[in-house]
Every structure is written in structure tokens, then in C-alpha cells.
Design a protein around this motif. Structure first.
Motif, PDB file in Angstrom:
ATOM      1  N   TRP A   1      -2.208   4.289 -10.279  1.00  0.00           N
ATOM      2  CA  TRP A   1      -2.718   3.813  -8.995  1.00  0.00           C
ATOM      3  C   TRP A   1      -2.411   4.801  -7.876  1.00  0.00           C
ATOM      4  O   TRP A   1      -3.202   4.950  -6.934  1.00  0.00           O
ATOM      5  CB  TRP A   1      -2.158   2.428  -8.676  1.00  0.00           C
ATOM      6  CG  TRP A   1      -2.885   1.351  -9.415  1.00  0.00           C
ATOM      7  CD1 TRP A   1      -2.400   0.564 -10.408  1.00  0.00           C
ATOM      8  CD2 TRP A   1      -4.251   0.976  -9.235  1.00  0.00           C
ATOM      9  NE1 TRP A   1      -3.384  -0.290 -10.862  1.00  0.00           N
ATOM     10  CE2 TRP A   1      -4.526  -0.059 -10.155  1.00  0.00           C
ATOM     11  CE3 TRP A   1      -5.269   1.409  -8.390  1.00  0.00           C
ATOM     12  CZ2 TRP A   1      -5.774  -0.665 -10.256  1.00  0.00           C
ATOM     13  CZ3 TRP A   1      -6.522   0.814  -8.484  1.00  0.00           C
ATOM     14  CH2 TRP A   1      -6.777  -0.213  -9.397  1.00  0.00           C
ATOM     15  N   LYS A   2      -1.298   5.495  -7.965  1.00  0.00           N
ATOM     16  CA  LYS A   2      -1.008   6.552  -6.994  1.00  0.00           C
ATOM     17  C   LYS A   2      -2.096   7.616  -7.022  1.00  0.00           C
ATOM     18  O   LYS A   2      -2.583   8.066  -5.964  1.00  0.00           O
ATOM     19  CB  LYS A   2       0.357   7.182  -7.296  1.00  0.00           C
ATOM     20  CG  LYS A   2       0.711   8.375  -6.417  1.00  0.00           C
ATOM     21  CD  LYS A   2       2.040   9.001  -6.855  1.00  0.00           C
ATOM     22  CE  LYS A   2       2.353  10.237  -6.005  1.00  0.00           C
ATOM     23  NZ  LYS A   2       3.630  10.865  -6.426  1.00  0.00           N
ATOM     24  N   GLU A   3      -2.502   8.015  -8.216  1.00  0.00           N
ATOM     25  CA  GLU A   3      -3.550   9.032  -8.349  1.00  0.00           C
ATOM     26  C   GLU A   3      -4.891   8.516  -7.824  1.00  0.00           C
ATOM     27  O   GLU A   3      -5.637   9.263  -7.171  1.00  0.00           O
ATOM     28  CB  GLU A   3      -3.667   9.447  -9.819  1.00  0.00           C
ATOM     29  CG  GLU A   3      -2.429  10.177 -10.333  1.00  0.00           C
ATOM     30  CD  GLU A   3      -2.403  10.335 -11.850  1.00  0.00           C
ATOM     31  OE1 GLU A   3      -3.310   9.765 -12.511  1.00  0.00           O
ATOM     32  OE2 GLU A   3      -1.487  11.004 -12.361  1.00  0.00           O
ATOM     33  N   LYS A   4      -5.195   7.246  -8.078  1.00  0.00           N
ATOM     34  CA  LYS A   4      -6.448   6.669  -7.589  1.00  0.00           C
ATOM     35  C   LYS A   4      -6.462   6.588  -6.056  1.00  0.00           C
ATOM     36  O   LYS A   4      -7.504   6.831  -5.419  1.00  0.00           O
ATOM     37  CB  LYS A   4      -6.664   5.289  -8.204  1.00  0.00           C
ATOM     38  CG  LYS A   4      -6.941   5.321  -9.701  1.00  0.00           C
ATOM     39  CD  LYS A   4      -6.970   3.921 -10.298  1.00  0.00           C
ATOM     40  CE  LYS A   4      -7.179   3.969 -11.807  1.00  0.00           C
ATOM     41  NZ  LYS A   4      -7.136   2.616 -12.431  1.00  0.00           N
ATOM     42  N   ALA A   5      -5.319   6.231  -5.473  1.00  0.00           N
ATOM     43  CA  ALA A   5      -5.226   6.176  -4.014  1.00  0.00           C
ATOM     44  C   ALA A   5      -5.423   7.561  -3.412  1.00  0.00           C
ATOM     45  O   ALA A   5      -6.106   7.722  -2.387  1.00  0.00           O
ATOM     46  CB  ALA A   5      -3.878   5.597  -3.587  1.00  0.00           C
TER      47      ALA A   5
ATOM     48  N   LEU B   1       0.829  -1.210   0.000  1.00  0.00           N
ATOM     49  CA  LEU B   1       0.000   0.000   0.000  1.00  0.00           C
ATOM     50  C   LEU B   1       0.863   1.259   0.000  1.00  0.00           C
ATOM     51  O   LEU B   1       0.525   2.254  -0.654  1.00  0.00           O
ATOM     52  CB  LEU B   1      -0.936   0.004   1.208  1.00  0.00           C
ATOM     53  CG  LEU B   1      -2.176  -0.880   1.118  1.00  0.00           C
ATOM     54  CD1 LEU B   1      -3.004  -0.751   2.387  1.00  0.00           C
ATOM     55  CD2 LEU B   1      -3.031  -0.531  -0.095  1.00  0.00           C
ATOM     56  N   GLU B   2       1.965   1.222   0.745  1.00  0.00           N
ATOM     57  CA  GLU B   2       2.871   2.372   0.737  1.00  0.00           C
ATOM     58  C   GLU B   2       3.450   2.591  -0.653  1.00  0.00           C
ATOM     59  O   GLU B   2       3.606   3.725  -1.110  1.00  0.00           O
ATOM     60  CB  GLU B   2       3.988   2.166   1.769  1.00  0.00           C
ATOM     61  CG  GLU B   2       3.509   2.268   3.208  1.00  0.00           C
ATOM     62  CD  GLU B   2       4.573   1.861   4.214  1.00  0.00           C
ATOM     63  OE1 GLU B   2       5.724   1.579   3.792  1.00  0.00           O
ATOM     64  OE2 GLU B   2       4.268   1.796   5.417  1.00  0.00           O
ATOM     65  N   SER B   3       3.766   1.495  -1.346  1.00  0.00           N
ATOM     66  CA  SER B   3       4.310   1.597  -2.693  1.00  0.00           C
ATOM     67  C   SER B   3       3.262   2.130  -3.667  1.00  0.00           C
ATOM     68  O   SER B   3       3.553   2.980  -4.516  1.00  0.00           O
ATOM     69  CB  SER B   3       4.808   0.221  -3.155  1.00  0.00           C
ATOM     70  OG  SER B   3       5.631   0.332  -4.287  1.00  0.00           O
ATOM     71  N   VAL B   4       2.025   1.633  -3.560  1.00  0.00           N
ATOM     72  CA  VAL B   4       0.927   2.152  -4.384  1.00  0.00           C
ATOM     73  C   VAL B   4       0.742   3.637  -4.136  1.00  0.00           C
ATOM     74  O   VAL B   4       0.604   4.437  -5.070  1.00  0.00           O
ATOM     75  CB  VAL B   4      -0.374   1.379  -4.078  1.00  0.00           C
ATOM     76  CG1 VAL B   4      -1.589   2.103  -4.662  1.00  0.00           C
ATOM     77  CG2 VAL B   4      -0.301  -0.036  -4.635  1.00  0.00           C
ATOM     78  N   SER B   5       0.761   4.044  -2.873  1.00  0.00           N
ATOM     79  CA  SER B   5       0.563   5.452  -2.521  1.00  0.00           C
ATOM     80  C   SER B   5       1.659   6.340  -3.089  1.00  0.00           C
ATOM     81  O   SER B   5       1.425   7.518  -3.386  1.00  0.00           O
ATOM     82  CB  SER B   5       0.510   5.614  -0.997  1.00  0.00           C
ATOM     83  OG  SER B   5      -0.550   4.855  -0.447  1.00  0.00           O
TER      84      SER B   5
END
Length: 485
Positions: free
Chosen positions: A452-456, A384-388
Motif C-alpha cells: 500500500w505504501k508503493e500504491k500511495a 493515511l500517514e501510516s499507509v504512506s
């Protein structure tokens, strides 16, 4: 005149491992700072001692309306700087029950607010004990929803003759990889290899399999709500399927992003604690200064979390894979894992472009512009940290949920490359070059990670799905406690 409603008191009792304690603390902080709920946060004595050694007394000082307590875990004393054996910890969970009951029934503060208390926990024996004494309970599942759904299939795997394995040879002959399991709701294109590592047993009476089945069934029947540390779009297919088999579910994540959004919001303090005060290991922040001198997207960050231990051979293969890739790297080797000796030739070959540290502030590292990829075991918090942060993944799964999380990263989210579970140096080098290179594959991964960063970020802004779900949790589960007689 009507008696003023009491403020709900939340008792957080996470499974006593770093990957569970941290998100539980983040959720407790959100509910306390943003919505004003009182919190009692329960550690085991072992983790309490580790916290004091790593961060000092301030880590357990608490604040008005937020306090820490500790209970024994029933295990023999162990190195205070090391995580406990996970199998032993899982099997010892029933020993927590009498200490939990004593805490709830005899603690003066909890007794005074008993009519509006609620337990938030992922420890199944503690959830069942809460039901026995009439304490409402919400479950906080701190891994992926995909992992839960995969565990939910264990009885079906057994019915189809896939669990347990027929013999140990099936672990080595490609059977796990070639066996396609295409009937899991919301999780297409799975292989037996992608299921939690617990299925890799030949024992029909395997204790961890039995515990997993019991855990899933408990979540269907005991808690009034199940909170998942994820966000709707990240696992949309499997979440739709799970809404039919569980009590009301609330997807609230990634929590670090929600905490940053909450800073300065509401009537509470202007800054929510993001200092990582539940980190059970002492952090070395000098690695951030080292990263400051590196080009953007030039460094591979390597970390296997708080529990995984590589063998000496795996360490050597990883070392030479990093060296031969030609990339810079920041490698976390925990203090309880410092026994492997890095080859002198490797140290000479990578002088100036590598940094090895015992622990680090991982969210800050992943957000650093120099980091271009994350080589990880696929623990859910780190994912999750990587996605963020929008950082692609190099996936080296180890145990438990990590195989399923790896499947999600590589197949569902398309942000990762699977290195394998016991790769050689050539595999490591090739995967790093794929992700860090400028060809189509690397560009595809970076583009997907950025999306995915933008979606998070959207999910955790006011009005986003996770923010709305947090409000729903408060209004539908927590606030009604204030009106109980």
C-alpha cells in the motif's frame, strides 16, 4: 481589448478540529503554490490562539496571496492548549454562519474578487450559507470515503429497525458484533459494530444522527464538487458506488505525499511548506533523536491523535500491555491528558526501551526506520500517514469514523489488527506480538503495508491518479471561475 481574467480566490473554512484543519491547509498550500490561486484560510478564534501559543506568530504570518483570518465559534472560552468538546462543537456550527457571511460580504479583499471566489469547506451550515449568498462551493471531506458511505446508510438502518438501538444492553451483549450488515454498496462483510459510533444510541431523536443525515444530504445537493482525502485504489469499491450519488468527486491524497511531489514543481516557491504549521500543539522533536538509537522495526508508536482521551484504567492496561510485549515504544500522551499517572513499576520495567512525549512530528516518526507498528485510534489522517509510510496498524478505535476506518484497515486493506475498543493488557500484548513478531501473520501485515505504501506513492506522482485528479479539479472546477462575468 479584453479585460484580463481575475485569479480565482479560494476561501478555506475547515471544521475547527486538528484532523480537519491540517488536510485543508495542505490542500490550500498545494493549490496556492502549485497553481497560483489566492487563498483566505479561516480559523476559529480558539484555534488561532492555540496556533499562536504552539508555533508563534509565524504560523499565521501568511505570504503573498495566502492569508489567515479568524472568526468566533460561539463556545465558552476553554483551555487554549486543549481541543474543544466535539459534541458541543458539532452542535455549535450554525453559530459560525453570521460570521462567515460577514467575512465574505464585508471583507475588502474578498469583495474585490467576489466574482471568482469559491468556498472549500466541510462545515455544512457554512456551505448552505455560501449557496444563499451566491458563492460557489466545493466540499472537502477529510475522512474516508468509507465513512461517508456508512453515514449514507443511516436512513436505511432506521428503516430496517437497526437504528436507534432497542436498549442499552445491545451495547454490551455482543449484538453489535454479531449483527451482519451485508448490503452496504462497496463495503462487504460489515457488522453493525463497524458503523460510525453515532449509531450507538437509543434515542430516536438523537441530535448527532440528525446532523449526520443532514450532512450527507447536503453533500448531494449543495456543493458543485466533493473532494475526498483518499486515493482511488485505496477505496476503489466504495468510490465507484459513490460516483452515482454525489456531484463530481475528486480523490486527492495522501496530501503530504502530493506536497512532497509538488516541492520544486511549477512556477511557485521551490519548497512547499511541510513544517506542519497548522499543528495546534507544540511538538517535541527530541523523540526523533531517541528513535535514532533503536533497531529497525523494533518500536511501537502509540498515539491517539488530538482529541481522544483514555481513562486512567485504559492507560494502565495499555501501559502493561506495552511492557509485557517486550517491544520498545514511543507513546504520545498529550499535555491536556497528562492526568493519568503511569505506575512506577511500569516505568521501572520499561526503563531504556520506552519514551513518553506530549506531542511529536507524527509523519516523521512514522517514516523512521525504527518504527515497526502504529497503535492508533484509527483517525483518518493518521491512517493515511501510516499507509504512506508502510507501517502496519494496531487498531483501538474510539468514536465517530474510527470504527469504520478500523474495519477498512483490518478487512479491506489487510494492514491492521483490531485490538478492540476497551482492551485488557493481555489483548494489547497479544496484538503487539502478532504485528511485531516474525511469524506468518506479522510478515503478511508488513508485506501488505509495503504494497500500500508503493500504491500511495504511485498515486501521488505526476501521472498518478491523485495528481491527475488534482489537475481535473483545477481545470473543471477552479479555472472556470476566471471566466465568470
Amino acid at each position: 481589448m479584453a479585460t484580463p481574467a481575475k485569479k480565482p480566490h479560494l476561501v478555506f473554512f475547515p471544521f475547527p478540529a486538528q484532523g480537519h484543519v491540517t488536510p485543508a491547509f495542505h490542500l490550500a498550500s498545494l493549490l496556492h503554490h502549485l497553481h497560483g490561486f489566492d487563498v483566505t484560510f479561516v480559523h476559529t478564534e480558539h484555534n488561532r490562539r492555540r496556533l499562536l501559543r504552539a508555533r508563534g506568530a509565524d504560523a499565521l504570518a501568511g505570504s503573498p496571496g495566502f492569508r489567515f483570518v479568524a472568526v468566533p465559534d460561539g463556545l465558552p472560552a476553554s483551555d487554549e492548549d486543549a481541543a474543544q468538546d466535539m459534541t458541543a462543537l458539532l452542535l455549535s456550527l450554525p453559530t459560525l454562519v453570521p460570521h462567515f457571511k460577514e467575512l465574505v460580504l464585508s471583507d475588502e479583499l474578498l469583495a474585490s474578487t467576489a466574482s471568482c471566489c469559491l468556498l472549500v469547506s466541510d462545515v455544512v451550515p457554512v456551505q448552505r450559507a455560501a449557496k444563499e449568498i451566491g458563492l460557489p462551493c466545493a466540499s472537502f471531506w477529510t475522512s474516508s470515503a468509507s465513512f461517508f458511505m456508512a453515514c449514507h446508510q443511516f436512513p436505511q438502518l432506521a428503516a430496517k429497525g437497526l437504528l436507534p438501538l432497542k436498549d442499552a444492553e445491545q451495547l454490551r451483549n455482543g449484538y453489535l458484533e454479531s449483527t451482519v450488515v451485508d448490503w452496504v454498496p462497496g463495503m462487504p462483510k460489515m457488522r453493525l459494530k463497524d458503523f460510525p459510533s453515532f449509531i450507538r444510541t437509543t434515542d430516536p431523536d438523537d441530535a448527532i444522527i440528525a446532523l449526520t443525515v443532514s450532512t450527507v444530504e447536503c453533500h448531494r445537493t449543495v456543493p458543485s464538487a466533493v473532494i475526498f482525502h483518499t486515493f482511488d485504489e485505496l477505496e476503489s469499491q466504495v468510490l465507484r458506488e459513490m460516483s452515482a450519488i454525489l456531484p463530481p468527486i475528486y480523490t486527492i491524497g495522501p496530501l503530504p505525499l502530493l506536497l512532497r511531489q509538488a516541492a520544486g514543481a511549477g512556477d511557485g516557491p521551490a519548497a512547499v511548506d511541510m513544517s506542519g504549521s497548522t499543528s495546534l500543539s507544540k511538538e517535541n522533536r527530541a523523540c526523533l533523536d531517541w528513535l535514532d538509537g533503536k533497531r529497525a522495526n523494533s518500536v511501537v508508536f502509540v498515539s491517539f491523535g488530538s482529541i481522544v482521551k483514555l481513562t486512567n484504567e485504559q492507560v494502565v492496561e495499555l501501559a502493561w500491555g506495552l511492557a509485557n510485549s517486550g517491544c520498545g515504544f514511543l507513546w504520545v500522551i498529550r499535555s491536556d491528558q497528562q492526568r493519568p499517572v503511569l505506575p512506577p513499576e511500569f516505568l521501572a520495567a520499561t526503563e531504556g526501551r520506552g519514551c513518553v512525549t506530549s506531542w511529536c512530528p507524527q509523519p516523521g516518526v512514522l517514516r523512521h526506520a525504527a518504527v515497526g507498528a502504529f497503535l492508533t485510534h484509527c483517525g483518518w489522517n493518521l491512517m493515511l500517514e501510516s499507509v504512506s509510510a508502510g507501517v502496519p496498524l494496531l487498531c483501538w478505535p474510539g468514536a465517530a469514523d474510527q470504527q469504520t476506518n478500523c474495519w477498512l484497515a483490518c478487512t479491506g486493506l489487510r494492514i491492521g489488527v483490531e485490538i478492540g475498543e476497551d482492551p485488557r493488557r493481555e489483548d494489547v500484548e497479544l496484538a503487539i506480538r502478532q504485528v511485531m513478531g516474525g511469524d506468518d501473520r506479522g510478515e503478511e501485515l508488513r508485506t501488505s503495508a509495503t504494497e500500500w505504501k508503493e500504491k500511495a506513492a504511485l498515486a501521488t506522482k505526476p501521472g498518478g491518479s491523485s495528481w491527475v485528479n488534482l489537475e481535473r479539479l483545477v481545470n473543471e472546477v477552479l479555472t472556470p471561475l476566471m471566466h465568470k462575468p
